[in-house]
Design an enzyme around this catalytic site. Sequence first.
Site, mmCIF file in Angstrom:
data_model
loop_
_atom_site.group_PDB
_atom_site.id
_atom_site.type_symbol
_atom_site.label_atom_id
_atom_site.label_comp_id
_atom_site.label_asym_id
_atom_site.label_seq_id
_atom_site.Cartn_x
_atom_site.Cartn_y
_atom_site.Cartn_z
ATOM 1 N N LYS A 213 47.769 34.202 48.676
ATOM 2 C CA LYS A 213 47.054 35.004 47.677
ATOM 3 C C LYS A 213 47.835 35.063 46.362
ATOM 4 O O LYS A 213 47.276 34.906 45.272
ATOM 5 C CB LYS A 213 46.828 36.422 48.226
ATOM 6 N N CYS A 267 44.512 41.544 38.409
ATOM 7 C CA CYS A 267 44.993 40.608 39.442
ATOM 8 C C CYS A 267 45.971 39.597 38.855
ATOM 9 O O CYS A 267 47.151 39.599 39.187
ATOM 10 C CB CYS A 267 43.814 39.854 40.042
HETATM 11 N N1 SAJ Z 1 41.262 33.372 31.335
HETATM 12 C C1 SAJ Z 1 41.639 32.593 30.245
HETATM 13 N N2 SAJ Z 1 41.401 31.246 30.303
HETATM 14 C C2 SAJ Z 1 40.786 30.663 31.374
HETATM 15 C C3 SAJ Z 1 40.416 31.470 32.474
HETATM 16 C C4 SAJ Z 1 40.668 32.820 32.422
HETATM 17 O O1 SAJ Z 1 42.187 33.078 29.265
HETATM 18 O O2 SAJ Z 1 40.585 29.445 31.322
HETATM 19 C C5 SAJ Z 1 41.518 34.824 31.303
HETATM 20 C C6 SAJ Z 1 40.246 35.664 31.380
HETATM 21 O O3 SAJ Z 1 39.656 35.826 30.116
HETATM 22 C C7 SAJ Z 1 40.763 36.959 31.962
HETATM 23 C C8 SAJ Z 1 41.887 36.504 32.883
HETATM 24 O O4 SAJ Z 1 42.230 35.193 32.467
HETATM 25 O O5 SAJ Z 1 41.301 37.798 30.956
HETATM 26 C C9 SAJ Z 1 41.543 36.505 34.355
HETATM 27 O O6 SAJ Z 1 40.221 36.032 34.550
HETATM 28 P P1 SAJ Z 1 39.825 35.053 35.741
HETATM 29 O O7 SAJ Z 1 38.381 34.790 35.637
HETATM 30 O O8 SAJ Z 1 40.708 33.872 35.754
HETATM 31 O O9 SAJ Z 1 40.207 35.846 37.054
HETATM 32 P P2 SAJ Z 1 39.903 37.319 37.638
HETATM 33 O O10 SAJ Z 1 41.083 38.189 37.336
HETATM 34 O O11 SAJ Z 1 38.563 37.825 37.265
HETATM 35 O O12 SAJ Z 1 39.879 36.982 39.215
HETATM 36 C C10 SAJ Z 1 41.009 36.317 39.802
HETATM 37 C C11 SAJ Z 1 40.481 35.142 40.627
HETATM 38 N N3 SAJ Z 1 41.597 34.290 41.062
HETATM 39 C C12 SAJ Z 1 41.586 32.956 40.849
HETATM 40 O O13 SAJ Z 1 40.697 32.392 40.253
HETATM 41 C C13 SAJ Z 1 42.753 32.212 41.409
HETATM 42 C C14 SAJ Z 1 39.719 35.682 41.842
HETATM 43 O O14 SAJ Z 1 39.309 34.622 42.701
HETATM 44 C C15 SAJ Z 1 40.616 36.659 42.617
HETATM 45 O O15 SAJ Z 1 39.914 37.202 43.729
HETATM 46 C C16 SAJ Z 1 40.954 37.811 41.688
HETATM 47 O O16 SAJ Z 1 41.716 37.253 40.595
HETATM 48 C C17 SAJ Z 1 41.770 38.825 42.466
HETATM 49 O O17 SAJ Z 1 41.183 39.861 42.831
HETATM 50 O O18 SAJ Z 1 42.926 38.562 42.797
#
Ligand code: SAJ
Length: 440
Positions: A213, A267
């Site tokens: 995780k 997260c």
């Molecule tokens: N972000 C960027 N660039 C990207 C992707 C995301 O700047 O290319 C930013 C987003 O804007 C946001 C942050 O990163 O601020 C996180 O967003 P996210 O969509 O990557 O992830 P979360 O926090 O919504 O969910 C993550 C997910 N983990 C992964 O994709 C490995 C989800 O599957 C997990 O269940 C969740 O964390 C968790 O609960 O741990």
Amino acid sequence: MQGFSQVSVIGLGYIGCPTAVVFAGRGINVVGVDLNENTVRSINHGEAHIVEPGLDEIIRAVVASGKLRATTRPEPADAFIVAVPTPFLENHAPDLSHVEAAARSIAPVLAKGNLVVLESTSPVGTTRRLASILAQERPDLRFPLSDTEEVDVLVAYCAERVLPGKILYELTHNDRIIGGLTPACAERASELYKIFVKGACFQTDAATAEMIKLAENAFRDVNIAFANELSTVCESLNIDVWRMIELANLHPRVNILQPGPGVGGHCIAVDPWFIVHSLPARTQLIANARQINDSRPAQIVNQVKAALEKLPGAAIACLGLSFKADIDDLRESPAVKIVHALQQETTADLLIAEPYISELPRLLAGSERARLVEADDAVRRADIILVLVNHKHFYSLGAAELAGKILIDTRGMFRGIFSSETGTGQKWQRSGSASAGAAR
Ligand code: SAJ
């Protein structure tokens, strides 16, 4: 082995609440436990206390059918799922107080044959620590703390992997990694999750599952940091980072993520620290990635200040406050940090558009210079347009609305509008930044 007729979910937040709901939707009697009386009351009224597509309808149905009930005190059950927050302390050390309190709260109602699963994202070793607390509290029961013992209560780890905004779909369709303190614990926990999981359930030991995780979220953080670093490099070299990434990703083995204003949510901005904290001397890459992503809001604030020097007295339209697109969640949002810094460090009027909220968060409220307005109104009245979140709502804004304004687009949302490459708009003149362009 017996089935599960009653399941208890401890912690009814963004993960616990939907998990309780999907178990109940499969006909299991579910008791949800939360310390927050408002949460308990709202669920017992059949109303979701969090915004997540589809959740309201299912809660209403499972509460009406009597399958889901919420309470503030744990009750006996066949299985307990612990889904409580695991934040970090000021020095980035994990704060496991909620896990420990949850363990102490369920210990009195545990009985022989029960299963306890930890779902909270946790440092390696936390499942074992939870079992040790249960063993201390219940010396009359045997727990899986050594390989050979016969046990009365099985203990496993199984993290959620769902994406906010798609929780109900991903909860049922994603594969699960189930780590037992013993193989029998993993097997029993698999039986539990197979009640609603349509993906595969892979079994391993608890420490590996805990590490998986953390590795998943650190992987994403490191890759976002790479994109953010490329953005800074491209800005200095006067290259459009979005176009560069788009073209680089045409390579069959390259998939660069998107730069942005920083990493928000509870997260990805938190979990990598659990790895760093356990082995600081061996985790330079993960720690650096965290620092790169954490430094983004300040970089964006500097871009805005540079624009204000060109246009003293300009109002700023701040588009979006949530931590990512199309959700209402403001937790750890870089957009909120940026707007707050602009409030503190400039004298500009801030016209904030966030379609998912009806009032400003406390941090931003109370200042005459910061107002929540509709996006088109904000854009019409401001000279500097700061795009912080790529909400669908904002896609209706186009060249006509943005013409003549300074555009600082941290999400690359409007790239192409003024680009000569599209052949459709007026040429976008860069103002010394890949993500900040002046359409004037
Ligand atoms: N972000 C960027 N660039 C990207 C992707 C995301 O700047 O290319 C930013 C987003 O804007 C946001 C942050 O990163 O601020 C996180 O967003 P996210 O969509 O990557 O992830 P979360 O926090 O919504 O969910 C993550 C997910 N983990 C992964 O994709 C490995 C989800 O599957 C997990 O269940 C969740 O964390 C968790 O609960 O741990």
